[in-house]
Design a protein around this motif. Structure first.
Motif, PDB file in Angstrom:
ATOM      1  N   GLU A   1       0.835  -1.208   0.000  1.00 39.64           N
ATOM      2  CA  GLU A   1       0.000   0.000   0.000  1.00 39.64           C
ATOM      3  C   GLU A   1       0.868   1.256   0.000  1.00 39.64           C
ATOM      4  OE1 GLU A   1      -3.031   2.718   0.212  1.00 39.64           O
ATOM      5  OE2 GLU A   1      -3.349   0.555  -0.040  1.00 39.64           O
ATOM      6  N   LYS A   2       1.963   1.241   0.756  1.00 36.37           N
ATOM      7  CA  LYS A   2       2.877   2.380   0.799  1.00 36.37           C
ATOM      8  C   LYS A   2       3.667   2.523  -0.497  1.00 36.37           C
ATOM      9  CE  LYS A   2       3.758   1.673   5.764  1.00 36.37           C
ATOM     10  NZ  LYS A   2       4.820   1.293   6.736  1.00 36.37           N
ATOM     11  N   ILE A   3       4.057   1.392  -1.067  1.00 35.15           N
ATOM     12  CA  ILE A   3       4.944   1.404  -2.230  1.00 35.15           C
ATOM     13  C   ILE A   3       4.199   1.739  -3.518  1.00 35.15           C
ATOM     14  CG2 ILE A   3       6.405  -0.078  -3.684  1.00 35.15           C
ATOM     15  CD1 ILE A   3       7.126  -1.599  -1.069  1.00 35.15           C
ATOM     16  N   ASP A   4       3.032   1.100  -3.708  1.00 42.20           N
ATOM     17  CA  ASP A   4       2.307   1.277  -4.971  1.00 42.20           C
ATOM     18  C   ASP A   4       0.813   1.013  -4.740  1.00 42.20           C
ATOM     19  OD1 ASP A   4       1.342   1.289  -7.573  1.00 42.20           O
ATOM     20  OD2 ASP A   4       3.121   0.327  -8.401  1.00 42.20           O
ATOM     21  N   HIS A   5       0.109   2.046  -4.314  1.00 44.44           N
ATOM     22  CA  HIS A   5      -1.317   1.913  -3.995  1.00 44.44           C
ATOM     23  C   HIS A   5      -2.124   1.437  -5.210  1.00 44.44           C
ATOM     24  CE1 HIS A   5      -5.324   2.842  -2.512  1.00 44.44           C
ATOM     25  NE2 HIS A   5      -5.528   3.555  -3.609  1.00 44.44           N
ATOM     26  N   GLU A   6      -1.845   1.997  -6.389  1.00 44.65           N
ATOM     27  CA  GLU A   6      -2.609   1.636  -7.585  1.00 44.65           C
ATOM     28  C   GLU A   6      -2.418   0.174  -7.959  1.00 44.65           C
ATOM     29  OE1 GLU A   6      -1.720   4.270 -10.761  1.00 44.65           O
ATOM     30  OE2 GLU A   6      -2.589   6.042  -9.785  1.00 44.65           O
ATOM     31  N   PHE A   7      -1.186  -0.305  -7.822  1.00 45.90           N
ATOM     32  CA  PHE A   7      -0.911  -1.714  -8.148  1.00 45.90           C
ATOM     33  C   PHE A   7      -1.650  -2.633  -7.185  1.00 45.90           C
ATOM     34  CE2 PHE A   7       1.875  -5.525  -8.318  1.00 45.90           C
ATOM     35  CZ  PHE A   7       1.802  -5.768  -9.680  1.00 45.90           C
ATOM     36  N   LEU A   8      -1.650  -2.296  -5.895  1.00 41.67           N
ATOM     37  CA  LEU A   8      -2.367  -3.104  -4.906  1.00 41.67           C
ATOM     38  C   LEU A   8      -3.862  -3.114  -5.202  1.00 41.67           C
ATOM     39  CD1 LEU A   8      -2.622  -4.711  -2.306  1.00 41.67           C
ATOM     40  CD2 LEU A   8      -2.637  -2.549  -1.040  1.00 41.67           C
TER      41      LEU A   8
ATOM     42  N   ALA B   1      -8.382  -7.952  -9.201  1.00 34.61           N
ATOM     43  CA  ALA B   1      -8.147  -9.238  -9.866  1.00 34.61           C
ATOM     44  C   ALA B   1      -8.539 -10.400  -8.964  1.00 34.61           C
ATOM     45  CB  ALA B   1      -6.685  -9.342 -10.282  1.00 34.61           C
ATOM     46  N   SER B   2      -8.264 -10.247  -7.658  1.00 34.86           N
ATOM     47  CA  SER B   2      -8.642 -11.292  -6.707  1.00 34.86           C
ATOM     48  C   SER B   2     -10.157 -11.393  -6.595  1.00 34.86           C
ATOM     49  CB  SER B   2      -8.030 -10.987  -5.341  1.00 34.86           C
ATOM     50  OG  SER B   2      -8.425 -11.936  -4.384  1.00 34.86           O
ATOM     51  N   GLY B   3     -10.831 -10.244  -6.572  1.00 31.18           N
ATOM     52  CA  GLY B   3     -12.291 -10.250  -6.490  1.00 31.18           C
ATOM     53  C   GLY B   3     -12.952 -10.845  -7.718  1.00 31.18           C
ATOM     54  N   ASN B   4     -12.268 -10.781  -8.853  1.00 36.92           N
ATOM     55  CA  ASN B   4     -12.811 -11.315 -10.108  1.00 36.92           C
ATOM     56  C   ASN B   4     -12.253 -12.693 -10.451  1.00 36.92           C
ATOM     57  OD1 ASN B   4     -14.300  -8.953 -10.578  1.00 36.92           O
ATOM     58  ND2 ASN B   4     -12.528  -7.940 -11.501  1.00 36.92           N
TER      59      ASN B   4
ATOM     60  N   LEU C   1      -1.821  -6.131 -16.211  1.00 35.79           N
ATOM     61  CA  LEU C   1      -0.874  -5.494 -15.299  1.00 35.79           C
ATOM     62  C   LEU C   1       0.548  -5.628 -15.836  1.00 35.79           C
ATOM     63  CD1 LEU C   1      -2.231  -6.625 -11.821  1.00 35.79           C
ATOM     64  CD2 LEU C   1      -2.400  -4.370 -12.855  1.00 35.79           C
ATOM     65  N   PRO C   2       1.398  -4.631 -15.604  1.00 33.16           N
ATOM     66  CA  PRO C   2       2.786  -4.719 -16.068  1.00 33.16           C
ATOM     67  C   PRO C   2       3.538  -5.815 -15.320  1.00 33.16           C
ATOM     68  CG  PRO C   2       2.498  -2.806 -14.644  1.00 33.16           C
ATOM     69  CD  PRO C   2       1.130  -3.350 -14.911  1.00 33.16           C
ATOM     70  N   ALA C   3       4.398  -6.541 -16.036  1.00 32.08           N
ATOM     71  CA  ALA C   3       5.205  -7.590 -15.406  1.00 32.08           C
ATOM     72  C   ALA C   3       6.296  -6.935 -14.559  1.00 32.08           C
ATOM     73  CB  ALA C   3       5.826  -8.478 -16.478  1.00 32.08           C
TER      74      ALA C   3
ATOM     75  N   PHE D   1       9.254  -9.611  -7.961  1.00 32.33           N
ATOM     76  CA  PHE D   1       9.011  -9.321  -6.547  1.00 32.33           C
ATOM     77  C   PHE D   1      10.151  -8.474  -5.979  1.00 32.33           C
ATOM     78  CE2 PHE D   1       9.589 -10.531  -2.050  1.00 32.33           C
ATOM     79  CZ  PHE D   1       8.364 -10.133  -1.542  1.00 32.33           C
ATOM     80  N   GLU D   2      11.369  -8.793  -6.418  1.00 37.54           N
ATOM     81  CA  GLU D   2      12.531  -8.067  -5.894  1.00 37.54           C
ATOM     82  C   GLU D   2      12.496  -6.597  -6.309  1.00 37.54           C
ATOM     83  OE1 GLU D   2      13.561 -12.381  -6.258  1.00 37.54           O
ATOM     84  OE2 GLU D   2      12.684 -10.884  -7.594  1.00 37.54           O
ATOM     85  N   ARG D   3      12.293  -6.367  -7.600  1.00 37.63           N
ATOM     86  CA  ARG D   3      12.349  -4.999  -8.101  1.00 37.63           C
ATOM     87  C   ARG D   3      11.102  -4.192  -7.717  1.00 37.63           C
ATOM     88  NH1 ARG D   3      14.957  -4.574 -13.733  1.00 37.63           N
ATOM     89  NH2 ARG D   3      16.691  -5.001 -12.317  1.00 37.63           N
ATOM     90  N   GLY D   4       9.957  -4.827  -7.733  1.00 37.45           N
ATOM     91  CA  GLY D   4       8.733  -4.100  -7.456  1.00 37.45           C
ATOM     92  C   GLY D   4       8.417  -3.946  -5.987  1.00 37.45           C
ATOM     93  N   PHE D   5       9.095  -4.738  -5.135  1.00 37.64           N
ATOM     94  CA  PHE D   5       8.742  -4.703  -3.711  1.00 37.64           C
ATOM     95  C   PHE D   5       9.975  -4.667  -2.800  1.00 37.64           C
ATOM     96  CE2 PHE D   5       7.589  -6.794   0.299  1.00 37.64           C
ATOM     97  CZ  PHE D   5       6.503  -6.024   0.689  1.00 37.64           C
TER      98      PHE D   5
END
Length: 360
Positions: A99-106, A112-115, A132-134, A137-141
């Motif tokens: 949520e702190k790092i990328d609210h829009e991505f979350l 996606a989980s709801g669907n 969603l962009p590929a 985990f290391e680079r995005g988080f």
């Protein structure tokens, strides 16, 4: 947890995992690393910072496949470990940090989980997951959070990403061959040969990988195995089914394997776990013949319920509501013969299912 890691001392790895679990319980993100044998761009690096306890450190920085010549990296090599790609994290902490790092991505992931479509045991995220962009985990988080600790694993580690690497860690015979399964080797040396479903014989073969499965056979010299990626590309170009489906297909109730297929017919071996049952279903385009070869079968066909033992069979007409069940304590094996104009796995209408696979 990657599946292709090899640890020379598994007990040491388990001890490191226990330390990691302890720190994950303290609301920390935990990664694991080993001392690098060499500087390479093949792996990511975790740089150790302040020591928190024996073999546990704050993560100073993470770099994915850095410049090993040092021109474009800030890593201190003597403080850096190969990152093993093994992570421990509470789900609540992951969501809080994302949520702190990328609210829009979350938000997109939550949509996606709801669907999602649940085809137990498979879980398929829905829209907008595919758009969603590929990102790793290391680079995005991992590179963007400050709550990570790294646990040093004090044993040798290897990435079993190639058959050549598997060969180097295998028990070899007197001719430096790694032989697994039903294999005969004559005048051959330096090979890795693996058989899973039939006899494989090599004569005069040198430094070659021969990997036999019921689906396909790979033959390559050990120094050209990286070209196997081009085989994948060829399979994709030609829409070959081997790329996405094995002969033995696993389902929550057991598995099935296609034995023979031709125009208008298919023969399968069905394996049903004890106390498990398939969905109550019907087919629009095919009929089926079931013969029990092992175990006890309970068969529902419209309003009829049968109990079949080995060497007994039944016929399922096209359109009939039917179900196969294993009421026993041992595996049930049934030979199924399908006949019809279309034999695809999507020709299934489910009415009842123990695994939540009925769709609106």
């Amino acid at each position: 947890l990657p599946i292709d890691g090899y640890f020379d001392d598994l007990d040491v790895f388990v001890q490191a995992l226990a330390k990691g679990v302890n720190w994950a319980s303290k609301n920390r993100i935990v990664t694991f690393g080993v001392r690098p044998e060499t500087h390479t761009r093949d792996y990511g690096y975790a740089q150790m910072g302040q020591q928190l306890e024996t073999d546990v450190f704050r993560l100073d920085q993470f770099q994915r496949k850095p410049d090993t010549k040092g021109k474009n990296t800030t890593l201190e090599w003597d403080k850096s470990l190969w990152n093993l790609g093994i992570y421990l994290i509470k789900p609540s902490l992951f969501l809080e940090e994302l949520e702190k790092i990328d609210h829009e991505f979350l938000t997109a992931l939550q949509s996606a989980s709801g669907n999602a479509i649940v085809d137990a045991p498979l879980y398929r995220p829905g829209s907008p997951y595919e758009t969603l962009p590929a990102r790793s985990f290391e680079r995005g988080f991992l590179e963007k959070t400050s709550k990570t600790v790294v646990v040093k694993v004090n044993t040798k580690w290897a990435d079993l990403g190639t058959w050549k690497r598997v060969h180097s860690l295998s028990n070899l015979d007197g001719n430096h061959n790694s032989l697994t399964g039903d294999v005969i080797s004559v005048g051959s040396s330096g090979n890795i040969v693996k058989s899973t479903s039939r006899l494989v014989a090599t004569v005069g073969l040198k430094e070659t990988a021969v990997i036999e499965t019921s689906d396909a056979v790979l033959v390559s010299t050990l120094d050209k195995l990286e070209l196997a990626k081009e085989v994948i590309t060829e399979l994709q170009t030609n829409n070959r089914n081997e790329l996405i489906e094995h002969k033995r297909v696993y389902r929550p109730w057991g598995s099935y394997e296609s034995i023979r297929q031709g125009e208008g017919f298919q023969v399968k071996s069905l394996m049903v776990h004890p106390k498990a049952k398939l969905s109550l279903q019907a087919h629009r385009h095919r009929s089926e013949h079931w013969t029990v070869v092992r175990g006890i079968a309970k068969v529902t066909c419209d309003d009829t319920i049968l109990t079949l033992e080995p060497n007994q069979s039944t016929y399922i007409p096209l359109g009939a509501r039917h179900r196969l069940e294993n009421p026993g304590s041992e595996e049930l094996e049934v030979i199924e013969v399908q006949c019809g104009s279309y034999l695809g796995e999507d020709d299934i209408i489910r009415f009842e299912d123990d695994f939540g696979r009925i769709r609106d």
